[in-house]
Scaffold this active site. Structure first.
Site, mmCIF file in Angstrom:
data_model
loop_
_atom_site.group_PDB
_atom_site.id
_atom_site.type_symbol
_atom_site.label_atom_id
_atom_site.label_comp_id
_atom_site.label_asym_id
_atom_site.label_seq_id
_atom_site.Cartn_x
_atom_site.Cartn_y
_atom_site.Cartn_z
ATOM 1 N N HIS A 214 -11.331 -6.249 12.519
ATOM 2 C CA HIS A 214 -10.570 -5.115 12.007
ATOM 3 C C HIS A 214 -11.369 -4.462 10.885
ATOM 4 O O HIS A 214 -11.739 -5.120 9.915
ATOM 5 C CB HIS A 214 -9.210 -5.605 11.480
ATOM 6 C CG HIS A 214 -8.223 -4.510 11.185
ATOM 7 N ND1 HIS A 214 -8.399 -3.603 10.163
ATOM 8 C CD2 HIS A 214 -7.057 -4.175 11.772
ATOM 9 C CE1 HIS A 214 -7.378 -2.764 10.131
ATOM 10 N NE2 HIS A 214 -6.550 -3.093 11.107
ATOM 11 N N HIS B 37 -4.310 -9.720 2.902
ATOM 12 C CA HIS B 37 -5.289 -9.156 1.974
ATOM 13 C C HIS B 37 -4.860 -9.366 0.527
ATOM 14 O O HIS B 37 -3.670 -9.300 0.200
ATOM 15 C CB HIS B 37 -5.397 -7.638 2.260
ATOM 16 C CG HIS B 37 -6.560 -6.968 1.605
ATOM 17 N ND1 HIS B 37 -6.577 -5.618 1.316
ATOM 18 C CD2 HIS B 37 -7.765 -7.444 1.183
ATOM 19 C CE1 HIS B 37 -7.726 -5.289 0.760
ATOM 20 N NE2 HIS B 37 -8.462 -6.387 0.670
ATOM 21 N N GLU C 161 -2.631 -0.524 -4.216
ATOM 22 C CA GLU C 161 -2.303 0.284 -3.045
ATOM 23 C C GLU C 161 -0.845 0.740 -3.088
ATOM 24 O O GLU C 161 0.077 -0.078 -3.061
ATOM 25 C CB GLU C 161 -2.541 -0.516 -1.759
ATOM 26 C CG GLU C 161 -3.945 -1.090 -1.640
ATOM 27 C CD GLU C 161 -4.105 -1.995 -0.420
ATOM 28 O OE1 GLU C 161 -3.191 -2.009 0.424
ATOM 29 O OE2 GLU C 161 -5.132 -2.687 -0.330
ATOM 30 N N HIS D 106 1.526 -2.451 -3.734
ATOM 31 C CA HIS D 106 0.872 -3.749 -3.820
ATOM 32 C C HIS D 106 -0.248 -3.610 -4.844
ATOM 33 O O HIS D 106 -1.271 -2.987 -4.569
ATOM 34 C CB HIS D 106 0.325 -4.175 -2.454
ATOM 35 C CG HIS D 106 1.367 -4.209 -1.380
ATOM 36 N ND1 HIS D 106 1.124 -3.778 -0.092
ATOM 37 C CD2 HIS D 106 2.663 -4.600 -1.408
ATOM 38 C CE1 HIS D 106 2.222 -3.917 0.633
ATOM 39 N NE2 HIS D 106 3.168 -4.404 -0.140
ATOM 40 N N HIS E 173 -0.628 -9.212 0.321
ATOM 41 C CA HIS E 173 0.180 -8.380 1.209
ATOM 42 C C HIS E 173 -0.400 -8.478 2.617
ATOM 43 O O HIS E 173 -1.475 -9.037 2.827
ATOM 44 C CB HIS E 173 0.208 -6.925 0.730
ATOM 45 C CG HIS E 173 -1.154 -6.332 0.539
ATOM 46 N ND1 HIS E 173 -1.918 -6.537 -0.592
ATOM 47 C CD2 HIS E 173 -1.911 -5.526 1.338
ATOM 48 C CE1 HIS E 173 -3.067 -5.896 -0.486
ATOM 49 N NE2 HIS E 173 -3.100 -5.282 0.672
#
Length: 466
Positions: free
Chosen positions: A308, A351, A357, A381, A387
């Site tokens: 990803h 993460h 964020e 977050h 998260h």
């Protein structure tokens, strides 16, 4: 140049022209626009007498001696100069929910994951400025370094009022209802799925052609948004400069007794009266102007074999710091796209990030949250706060196994404001009736899938088998 508009809309009335407004295209180009032929001076910017008896006024978005590639300024040719107003007075009653100097007197910190449900549209008459409130931010507009995240709810247009932000640039993300934004450079019609950037110092008014409206605003202090470098991607991809649209000159000349200019200065609001509309610019030229962008024109990149990619590949605009690769604020989106990675967990990975964020959802769903993250809602977050996908998303993804074929994510538009600064959260955001106190529950159900325990297992003999 530009094409003349068809039907004029007067700020404060209920009549709007066609949404098919004329625009100029490009990002930080040097533009020229005139609403009357010959209104732009030829050969110089500040002649003794301007055409049509107009006043010349320069609006500087950067210091005079900023490097040429970063230098932003525009010359405005207007019926009356913007200095023609009564003294500013503090807004009464005070707004009370806008912050641009973040400290422990007006905000607090928490590493807890936060999420808000969509805020309801107020019943009382509320325009864009009255319905604007700060959620979080960091730094200081006085020190010219920092950012703020605001949200707004509104149900009426700004009548005989214009807003000017002396603190920084606004990046507006409407989620519900179109915005008709009249600026000194001309007019923008901005729909959900589009964004508008209103640079520091421009006066503007927001009207609501569809009635109730809701959305998000990012504000940056001390810098301006840029297109991100493309690096190995090459010359094409992500947000194309040609897709950014800048208004064409439009003006109104009528007398407007009691017209109010609202100035945001150091997070506080001040008002001044004048007897004319601030939207009296007949012509302008320069590279400092409001603009809009249609997010569906973004050309996304994604992994085509395995793993990803990082969300930075979805950056539309960035406000850089002096440190290479570190943003004061990035604006990234998660648009419709194909997922094709093989033997890969395709949703966003779990993460912990040195950046903070703030996420919002314009329409549709978000691939990492099966429940609870709704259009018009938001999440935060902060730095190093864990998260990732909720329980339902994780279990559904691994249950499909490695044989899943290509999938297309459709009918969605989520976005993220990401900053290197640690945000402080305003008290009214933490005490909001729309805060989701059960947000943490979406991860509580994540169970252990560990297969390395058992009677025959010994320390150190578990290997990662592909």
């Amino acid at each position: 140049m530009d094409h003349p508009p068809t039907t004029a809309k007067t700020n404060g009335s209920d009549s709007f022209s066609s949404s098919d407004l004329p625009y100029q295209s490009g990002f930080h180009n040097h533009f020229s626009s005139e609403a009357l032929p010959g209104a732009l001076p030829l050969g110089q910017s500040n002649p003794l007498l301007c055409p049509y008896g107009l006043y010349a006024e320069q609006l500087s978005g950067t210091s005079f001696t900023s490097p040429r590639k970063l230098n932003l300024r525009t010359w405005l040719y207007r019926v009356k100069p913007s200095v023609t107003h009564e003294p500013f007075q503090p807004l009464r009653p005070s707004h009370g929910r806008l912050v641009s100097e973040f400290n422990d007197s007006n905000s607090s910190t928490t590493p807890t994951q936060l999420r808000w449900k969509p805020v309801e549209i107020p019943e009382a008459p509320t325009d864009f400025v009255q319905g604007l409130y700060t959620v979080c931010g960091a730094g200081s507009s006085f020190l010219r370094h920092g950012f703020a995240v605001h949200m707004y709810t509104a149900n009426k247009s700004m009548d005989d009022r214009a807003f000017c932000n002396a603190d920084g640039d606004f990046l507006i993300v409407p989620q519900l209802g179109r915005l008709w934004i009249t600026t000194e450079c001309g007019r923008l019609i901005v729909s959900p799925g589009e964004i508008a950037v209103l640079p520091q110092g421009f006066r503007f008014a927001v009207d609501l052609p569809d009635g109730p409206s809701r959305g998000y605003v990012a504000e940056i202090f001390g810098t301006h948004f840029q297109l991100p470098d493309l690096g190995p991607i090459g010359a094409n991809g992500l947000a194309a400069p040609r897709d950014f649209l800048v208004p064409t000159a439009w003006f109104e000349e009528t007398t407007r007794p009691g017209y109010i200019i609202i100035q945001k200065f150091g997070g506080e609001l001040f008002t001044a009266k004048q007897d004319f509309s601030p939207f009296n610019v007949v012509a302008w030229h320069g590279n400092y102007a409001p603009y809009k962008y249609d997010l569906t024109k973004f050309c996304p990149f994604n992994t085509v074999l395995f793993d990803h990619g990082d969300p930075s590949v979805n950056t539309v605009l960035t406000a850089p710091t002096d440190k290479p690769g570190v943003a004061l604020l990035d604006f990234a989106i998660f648009p419709p796209r194909w997922l094709v990675a093989e033997h890969t967990f395709r949703p966003p990975y779990y993460h912990r990030n040195c950046m903070s964020e703030f996420m919002g959802l314009i329409y549709g769903g978000y691939e990492a949250k099966a429940d609870g993250f709704l259009p018009g809602g938001a999440s935060l977050h902060s730095c190093m706060t864990p998260h990732g996908p909720d329980t339902k998303t994780y279990e559904a993804t691994i249950s499909r196994g490695n044989d899943v074929g290509p999938q297309k994510i459709s009918d969605t538009m989520a976005f993220m404001f990401e900053s290197c600064l640690v945000p402080r959260i305003c008290s009214w955001a933490l005490e909001s009736p729309f805060i989701d106190h059960d947000y943490y529950q979406c991860w509580i159900g994540l169970r252990s899938h560990f297969t390395g325990t058992g009677a025959d297992a010994k320390d150190g003999d578990i290997q990662n088998v592909q």
